[in-house]
Design a protein around this motif. Structure first.
Motif, short mmCIF file in Angstrom:
data_model
loop_
_atom_site.label_atom_id
_atom_site.label_comp_id
_atom_site.label_asym_id
_atom_site.label_seq_id
_atom_site.Cartn_x
_atom_site.Cartn_y
_atom_site.Cartn_z
N ARG A 204 0.98 -1.09 -0.11
CA ARG A 204 -0.20 0.05 0.05
C ARG A 204 1.05 1.49 -0.05
N ASP A 205 1.93 1.12 0.84
CA ASP A 205 2.84 2.40 0.63
C ASP A 205 4.40 1.90 1.14
N ASP A 206 5.21 2.86 0.90
CA ASP A 206 6.76 2.26 1.19
C ASP A 206 7.15 3.01 2.25
N HIS A 207 7.43 2.14 3.42
CA HIS A 207 7.61 2.32 4.64
C HIS A 207 8.78 1.47 5.63
N PRO A 208 9.72 1.84 6.39
CA PRO A 208 10.31 0.58 7.10
C PRO A 208 9.42 -0.75 7.52
N GLY A 209 9.98 -1.69 7.05
CA GLY A 209 9.25 -3.28 7.57
C GLY A 209 8.02 -3.37 6.84
N ALA A 210 7.71 -2.57 5.56
CA ALA A 210 6.48 -2.75 4.76
C ALA A 210 6.64 -4.27 4.13
N LEU A 211 7.46 -4.76 3.85
CA LEU A 211 7.55 -6.36 3.24
C LEU A 211 7.57 -7.38 4.17
N LEU A 212 8.22 -6.72 5.43
CA LEU A 212 8.40 -7.84 6.40
C LEU A 212 6.95 -8.05 6.96
N CYS A 241 5.70 -4.87 -7.28
CA CYS A 241 4.88 -5.85 -6.81
C CYS A 241 5.83 -6.96 -6.38
N PHE A 242 4.92 -8.16 -5.61
CA PHE A 242 5.80 -9.25 -5.26
C PHE A 242 4.89 -10.45 -5.50
N SER A 243 5.61 -11.40 -6.54
CA SER A 243 5.12 -12.73 -6.75
C SER A 243 5.35 -13.96 -5.87
N VAL A 244 4.50 -14.61 -5.39
CA VAL A 244 4.74 -15.49 -4.54
C VAL A 244 4.19 -17.03 -4.62
N ASP A 245 4.78 -17.98 -4.36
CA ASP A 245 4.37 -19.38 -4.18
C ASP A 245 4.56 -19.75 -2.88
N ALA A 246 3.48 -20.37 -2.51
CA ALA A 246 3.13 -20.80 -1.11
C ALA A 246 2.77 -22.40 -0.94
N GLU A 247 3.12 -23.20 0.02
CA GLU A 247 2.82 -24.45 0.21
C GLU A 247 1.60 -24.53 0.63
N GLY A 248 0.51 -25.28 0.12
CA GLY A 248 -0.90 -25.48 0.44
C GLY A 248 -1.87 -25.04 -0.47
N HIS A 249 -3.12 -25.15 -0.06
CA HIS A 249 -4.36 -24.60 -0.93
C HIS A 249 -5.03 -23.84 -0.41
N LEU A 250 -5.83 -23.01 -1.33
CA LEU A 250 -6.70 -21.85 -0.73
C LEU A 250 -7.74 -22.25 0.34
N THR A 251 -7.94 -23.62 0.10
CA THR A 251 -9.01 -23.96 1.13
C THR A 251 -8.52 -24.26 2.58
N ASP A 252 -7.23 -24.52 2.61
CA ASP A 252 -6.27 -24.62 3.75
C ASP A 252 -6.63 -23.40 4.53
N ARG A 253 -7.09 -23.44 5.80
CA ARG A 253 -7.41 -22.35 6.65
C ARG A 253 -6.39 -21.58 6.65
N ARG A 254 -5.05 -21.85 6.82
CA ARG A 254 -3.85 -21.03 6.99
C ARG A 254 -3.64 -20.37 5.99
N VAL A 255 -3.92 -20.80 4.70
CA VAL A 255 -3.43 -20.33 3.52
C VAL A 255 -4.33 -19.07 3.17
N GLY A 256 -5.62 -19.56 3.45
CA GLY A 256 -6.88 -18.57 3.16
C GLY A 256 -6.73 -17.36 4.17
N GLU A 257 -6.43 -17.62 5.40
CA GLU A 257 -6.28 -16.43 6.22
C GLU A 257 -5.06 -15.60 5.89
N ARG A 265 -4.37 -5.49 4.30
CA ARG A 265 -3.02 -4.68 4.29
C ARG A 265 -2.71 -4.08 3.08
N CYS A 266 -2.52 -5.03 1.94
CA CYS A 266 -2.17 -4.37 0.69
C CYS A 266 -3.08 -3.65 -0.18
N LEU A 267 -2.28 -2.76 -0.93
CA LEU A 267 -2.98 -2.17 -2.33
C LEU A 267 -3.77 -3.17 -3.05
#
Length: 309
Positions: A204-212, A241-257, A265-267
């Motif tokens: 959304r904006d550039d500030h220290p720790g934004a990516l973290l 912008c940032f392109s990511v691959d994550a383990e798991g499926h969107l229906t997994d609660r941890r991934v969906g959340e 948080r993001c634009l």
């Protein structure tokens, strides 16, 4: 033949992309159409001319394939439905009767040069390299007599009437390219237990720790990131912008959340799909991050709200 029965791929014939596509069981029942570029292959899907497009997205030697990453991030939305992992080894293709002393000029895709540089230095130190649009196009140029040799897949030799003068050429052991099958957005298939989820997000904006802060959305939910790459948005220096691959499926609660957290948080967040992992490896679910624990925590909260905590 209907467009759903047609798959496009990064051509021309004889590319590693074609070899990867032909490894899919459904390819035997599809019309396979080579295209001149990654955007052209994907645009055929967007325009309804094809049901899917197979394109390279990542290489173990070079990293992300920027043309594919940018098309999926900025083009009309598509979703990834499959991935293919293809070991990459090159052959030096020549016209019949050519020996190594007769190879003065060589060609291939720029990515090939990176992966055969040491072999060239050892076996053809004086050969002049000129890049081609693709490895298969390099083979075509050798067929036409414009170069003496081309670095391409050995399987391309019969297509262009060439011979393999040397095979299994690769400076990096276990070099692998990852390809994805992209199609128009549709309802997700059920999880397999060994899945991968891809997405792109914009800060959304550039500030220290934004990516973290964004990465913590994954970390605190126990979601392992398998790849993260920044890509310029074209809106000015420092805009990514940032392109990511994550383990798991969107229906997994941890991934969906985690993706919902990014959305808050993001634009912008672009979901690119959840699909089976080609290596069929099931990711590790950390203690406290499985669906059962999410359900138990939600039940506890409801009991607390009802005075039953």
């Amino acid at each position: 033949m209907s467009s759903a029965s047609r798959y496009t791929y990064l051509g021309p014939e004889g590319t590693f992309t074609e070899a990867a596509l032909r490894s899919l069981p459904e390819a035997a029942t599809r019309e396979l159409v080579p295209m001149v570029s990654v955007p052209a292959a994907l645009d055929a899907v967007r325009g309804g001319e094809a049901g899917g497009a197979l394109v390279p997205i990542e290489n173990s030697v070079e990293g992300g394939i920027t043309a594919t990453l940018d098309e999926l991030a900025f083009g009309e939305p598509l979703m990834i439905y499959r991935e293919v992992l293809l070991p990459i080894a090159f052959a030096l293709l020549v016209r019949p009767g050519t020996d190594l002393t007769g190879v003065k000029t060589v060609t291939g895709h720029p990515a090939a040069q990176i992966q055969v540089r040491q072999w060239l230095a050892e076996h053809l130190p004086d050969a002049v390299w000129e890049s081609a649009a693709s490895n298969a196009d390099g083979a075509r140029l050798v067929q036409e007599g414009r170069f003496d040799g081309a670095f391409a897949g050995e399987f391309a030799a019969p297509t262009y009437g060439l011979e393999a003068l040397a095979t299994e050429i690769h400076d990096a052991q276990n070099a692998t390219t990852r390809f994805v099958l992209a199609g128009r957005p549709a309802r997700l298939a059920a999880p397999t237990g060994a899945d991968k989820t891809s997405a792109v997000f914009w800060l959304r904006d550039d500030h220290p720790g934004a990516l973290l802060e964004m990465l913590q959305e994954f970390a605190i939910r126990g979601v392992n990131l398998m790849r993260i790459e920044s890509r310029p948005t074209g809106e000015g220096l420092g805009q990514y912008c940032f392109s990511v691959d994550a383990e798991g499926h969107l229906t997994d609660r941890r991934v969906g959340e985690a993706l919902m957290g990014l959305r808050r948080r993001c634009l912008n967040v672009r979901f690119l799909g959840s699909y089976p992992r080609a290596d069929k490896v099931s990711g590790t679910v950390a203690r406290g991050t499985g669906d059962a624990e999410f359900t138990d925590a939600a039940d506890w909260l409801n009991r607390a709200l009802d005075g039953r905590g």
